[in-house]
Design a protein around this motif. Structure first.
Motif, PDB file in Angstrom:
ATOM      1  N   LEU A  63       0.831  -1.200   0.000  1.00 52.01           N
ATOM      2  CA  LEU A  63       0.000   0.000   0.000  1.00 52.01           C
ATOM      3  C   LEU A  63       0.868   1.253   0.000  1.00 52.01           C
ATOM      4  O   LEU A  63       2.057   1.201   0.252  1.00 52.01           O
TER       5      LEU A  63
ATOM      6  N   VAL B 235       1.623   8.095  -5.287  1.00 49.46           N
ATOM      7  CA  VAL B 235       0.446   8.851  -4.885  1.00 49.46           C
ATOM      8  C   VAL B 235       1.000  10.192  -4.397  1.00 49.46           C
ATOM      9  O   VAL B 235       1.579  10.276  -3.320  1.00 49.46           O
TER      10      VAL B 235
ATOM     11  N   TYR C 218     -10.605   8.860   0.851  1.00 48.93           N
ATOM     12  CA  TYR C 218     -10.053   7.537   1.137  1.00 48.93           C
ATOM     13  C   TYR C 218     -11.174   6.561   1.516  1.00 48.93           C
ATOM     14  O   TYR C 218     -11.831   6.733   2.545  1.00 48.93           O
TER      15      TYR C 218
ATOM     16  N   THR D  33      -8.591   0.262  -3.047  1.00 46.91           N
ATOM     17  CA  THR D  33      -9.032   0.805  -1.762  1.00 46.91           C
ATOM     18  C   THR D  33     -10.310   1.622  -1.967  1.00 46.91           C
ATOM     19  O   THR D  33     -11.201   1.623  -1.123  1.00 46.91           O
TER      20      THR D  33
ATOM     21  N   VAL E 190      -5.664   8.051  -3.135  1.00 44.54           N
ATOM     22  CA  VAL E 190      -4.984   6.796  -3.516  1.00 44.54           C
ATOM     23  C   VAL E 190      -5.395   6.318  -4.900  1.00 44.54           C
ATOM     24  O   VAL E 190      -4.601   5.688  -5.604  1.00 44.54           O
ATOM     25  N   SER E 191      -6.629   6.644  -5.305  1.00 38.42           N
ATOM     26  CA  SER E 191      -7.062   6.185  -6.625  1.00 38.42           C
ATOM     27  C   SER E 191      -6.529   7.081  -7.741  1.00 38.42           C
ATOM     28  O   SER E 191      -6.654   6.762  -8.912  1.00 38.42           O
TER      29      SER E 191
ATOM     30  N   ASN F 202      -3.817   0.298  -4.156  1.00 39.14           N
ATOM     31  CA  ASN F 202      -4.189   1.699  -3.959  1.00 39.14           C
ATOM     32  C   ASN F 202      -5.511   2.015  -4.649  1.00 39.14           C
ATOM     33  O   ASN F 202      -6.406   2.606  -4.048  1.00 39.14           O
TER      34      ASN F 202
ATOM     35  N   ILE G 265      -3.415   7.545  -8.111  1.00 36.80           N
ATOM     36  CA  ILE G 265      -2.011   7.108  -8.165  1.00 36.80           C
ATOM     37  C   ILE G 265      -1.495   7.192  -9.598  1.00 36.80           C
ATOM     38  O   ILE G 265      -2.175   6.802 -10.544  1.00 36.80           O
TER      39      ILE G 265
END
Lengths: 580, 196
Positions: free
Chosen positions: A275, A568, A311, A287, A574-575, A284, A577
């Motif tokens: 992660l 990231v 997140y 999530t 995180v998405s 990532n 990235i």
């Protein structure tokens, strides 16, 4: 050894009760009773009585004379990480004690069980600005799980018993005991050593509530897209098997934090990577796709979560942790499961339906293919002449079979190693995760070797970090820790340079660092070494390093301006990235 | 969430350095402590901290968890003003001639229930206890009449529906305590929490 034999050996080794001994002897007796075999330390004025007593404990305790107290505590941390036991460091008052500070902060944030013993000026001199006096108890309060100043030798046995109990129970952490010189010298009636197993104000493990486990199981069983995040809690809780049974029964895709690496073997079919900021693409992105996020023994560090308000908003969160303060700290929990995961995981596993999530797992694998295509393949199989850090790790994996202890420092080499190193067994990844302490690698590797002397210990360090604690080559020289030092030299402070390139418009501000001839430096310390500049020599050199009986330093010149991807970026989700 | 006054009550062991350990939890997060009182508690050997801060409930809850995490802390509670009986004490040093000459000041002191502590030729010391606003008002009024010196004590507070710590401490002393020592806010608000 049977328990009886063990007790007899202990009796032979220790001082009987109702004897007059000094405070210093009591300190060493306590260590023996706690099963300590190795101490990392550095003497000085205020701790001289303890060192004097140590003279007679030569056969019972191994003392490793480090070259700087920071090296001592990092070594104690490394020892704790590979052995699963308490690491011990000695330092004198004043500068000796303040040199421990970075290590204490590091051990605190990474939950390492460490006990530090510092000498202090005579109690009568406290507060007089005496020579080498510093208020170490106040300085270290926020970076210790517990600390205490002893001014009377009578307290020493019970205080040290408390120190060891606190350091290793519950969520482990560093404890510092400051002992004034008069207490070290003082003779007192020793009543024997009694281990501590209860402090009324301290609840190391929260009481497990069955109703939560049941609620958690219900939620997990209802999930279509469950996703497990695991951290160092698995390793600290010695719950690797329990964890594996849990994810295998549920068929959960599982991703590790940096600190959680090696808790589950890298090649396990449910392991979907790492992660975080430089973690893998799939975990990532997923999530923000899963419906139930199951966090086990991890603390949602900002490097893991990226932007918090984006997140896992779609997911219900189950959080298993031994530390109640972690619940809801960063990420709102739907069902908290407080307790030792060694106990809670089997309870939860028993209530799980056996479900096939292979289609969901496949989605991770699809994203992984994308990452392989965009990033991993080129990193591991570069076509230009310039070597990458990734290919070095790949070669190393092939030679070690994933069985080595991998110690890293901090920076690009750390992220690349965490991304690509193959771990077959637990307690194999030693790195400074939370504090990001450059200079951690070399001394931690020395300690890691004493904690697991039968294993290969490889310290992978950048050209910046090695220069922060390079003096510990002297410790290796003198005591012979068989540490393999692999310097990945990109002639830059690479991670800062990467950020300056990406976010500061390539304004390279003081990241251009020069290095000495590392092989010559090693040679100066009577440590063999070699330098590799070309790919054709890499494999052979790594092999030589691993086969060498004793410590060895290998410097590998890698691409100067290579970047670690995916990434990231700070302040993004995180998405979001990026692969390049 | 909006900021409001919360009173945090902490039961701790009576050991050196506890104040530093606890206040550090606040200062590290750049949270100002409005008042802090340490005293013995209803249980012998156990200390009681009363800390007043202005923060959102979420922040206060997290702070309490961090406080409770300290090895020598037994328990930390947080309460709103409505859940407490609370008092602050104040001392005023007023010139004697003002009291003698100005009937209004005497009336004022009676009105606020101030008691005389010391009488001297040159000044008189009064003491009063009450809520912050009352003390502030009296201070403001006396300020107009050459108030020589003023000091206010920290808030002390009793939790309305607390049964005290006597029973709890017995639980803590056991190696295998019962569930009652671990109050659980999730369990208390179960229906709100488990909204699946």
């Amino acid at each position: 050894m049977s328990t009886l034999e063990k007790t007899e050996t202990l009796q032979a080794k220790t001082i009987a009760a109702n004897t007059q001994i000094s405070g210093s002897q009591a300190v060493l007796e306590a260590l023996i009773h706690e099963g300590v075999d190795t101490v990392f330390g550095y003497p000085g004025g205020a701790i001289m009585p303890i060192y004097d007593a140590l003279y007679d404990y030569n056969e019972k305790l191994t003392h490793i004379l480090v070259r700087h107290e920071q090296g001592g505590i990092h070594a104690a941390q490394g020892y704790a990480r590979t052995s699963g036991r308490v690491g011990v460091a000695f330092a004198t008052s004043g500068p000796g004690a303040t040199n421990l500070v970075t290590g204490l902060a590091d051990a605190m944030i990474d939950s390492n069980p460490v006990v530090c013993i510092t000498g202090q000026v005579f109690a009568s001199l406290l507060g007089t600005d005496a020579f080498q006096e510093t208020d170490v108890v106040n300085i270290t309060t926020p970076i210790t799980k517990w600390n205490y100043q002893v001014t009377d030798a009578n307290e020493i046995p019970s205080v040290l018993a408390k120190a060891f109990y606190i350091a290793q129970t519950g969520r482990p952490g560093p404890v510092l005991i400051d002992i004034t010189k008069n207490a070290q010298i003082q003779l007192f009636d020793y009543e024997g050593y009694e281990k501590c197993n209860h402090i009324r104000s301290y609840r190391p493990t929260p009481i497990i509530r069955k109703e939560y486990v049941e609620e958690a199981a219900k939620l997990i069983n209802s999930a279509k897209k469950p996703f497990v995040l695991f951290g160092q809690g698995i390793i600290l809780g010695k719950a690797e098997q329990e964890f594996k049974r849990f994810i295998e029964k549920g068929g959960f895709p599982s991703a590790a934090t940096v600190m959680g690496l090696s808790a589950l073997e890298t090649e396990h079919p449910l392991h979907v990577g790492m992660l975080g900021m430089h973690g893998n693409y799939a975990p990532n992105v997923m999530t923000n796709e899963c419906d139930v996020l199951i966090a086990v023994g991890m603390r949602f560090d900002d490097r893991v979560t990226g932007r918090l308000d984006k997140y896992a908003k779609q997911a219900k969160v189950v959080h298993l942790d031994i530390d109640p303060a972690e619940i809801d700290k960063n990420v709102k929990t739907t069902v908290p499961v407080w307790g030792d995961c060694k106990e809670t995981l089997p309870m939860l596993t028993a209530l799980l339906d056996k479900v096939d999530h292979s289609e969901w797992l496949q989605q991770f694998r699809e994203l992984e293919k994308e990452e392989v295509k965009e990033v991993i393949f080129d990193e591991l199989n570069p076509t230009s002449d310039i070597m990458t850090m990734g290919e070095v790790i790949k070669e190393l994996n092939e030679l070690t079979g994933g069985n080595a202890v991998i110690v890293t420092d901090v920076g690009q080499h750390q992220m690349v190693t965490c991304r690509y190193a193959n771990f077959k067994q637990s307690k194999s990844n030693v790195t400074s995760g939370g504090l990001g302490t450059m200079g951690f690698g070399l001394p931690a590797a020395i300690g890691a070797w004493y904690g697991a002397p039968d294993r290969d210990v490889i310290a992978i360090i950048g050209d910046g970090g090695i220069q922060m604690t390079i003096q510990e080559l002297g410790t290796i020289m003198q005591f012979g820790a068989k540490v393999k030092i692999l310097i990945l030299n990109n002639e830059f402070l690479g991670m800062v340079r990467q950020w300056q390139q990406l976010f500061n418009d390539r304004r390279y501000s003081f990241v251009n660092i020069t290095s000495p001839d590392f092989v010559a430096v090693a040679k100066g310390y009577y440590i063999d070494g070699a330098k590799v500049c070309e790919r054709k020599d890499l494999k052979g050199a790594l092999k030589t390093m691993l086969e060498h009986d004793g410590s060895y330093l290998l410097e590998v010149m890698v691409g100067k301006e290579n970047n670690v991807f995916p990434m990231v970026a700070q302040g993004t989700s995180v998405s979001e990235i990026r692969l390049k | 969430m909006e900021k409001q006054e919360f009173t945090i009550t902490v039961y701790t062991e009576n050991s050196i350095g506890m104040i530093g350990r606890i206040t550090g939890i606040f200062s590290r997060r750049k949270i100002n402590i409005e008042s802090l009182n340490t005293s013995p508690s209803e249980v012998e050997g156990i200390h009681r901290f009363t800390i007043l801060i202005s923060e959102s409930e979420e922040v206060v809850r997290k702070l309490c968890r961090q406080i409770e995490k300290q090895v020598e802390v037994l328990k930390a509670y947080f309460n709103t003003n409505e859940e407490l009986i609370w008092q602050e004490q104040a001392l005023y040093k007023v010139p004697a001639d003002v009291i003698a000459e100005k009937a209004y000041v005497e009336r004022l002191l009676r009105q606020y229930g101030a008691n005389v502590v010391v009488i001297r030729n040159d000044y008189i010391v009064f003491e009063t206890a009450g809520h912050r606003e009352e003390i502030d008002r009296l201070t403001e009024e006396l300020g107009k009449y050459n108030l020589i010196e003023f000091v206010r004590g920290a808030r002390i507070a009793i939790i309305k529906d607390s049964a005290g710590f006597h029973a709890k401490i017995k639980q803590f002393e056991r190696e295998e305590p019962g569930q009652e020592i671990v109050e659980n806010e999730f369990l208390d608000q179960r229906d709100d929490v488990f909204t699946m």
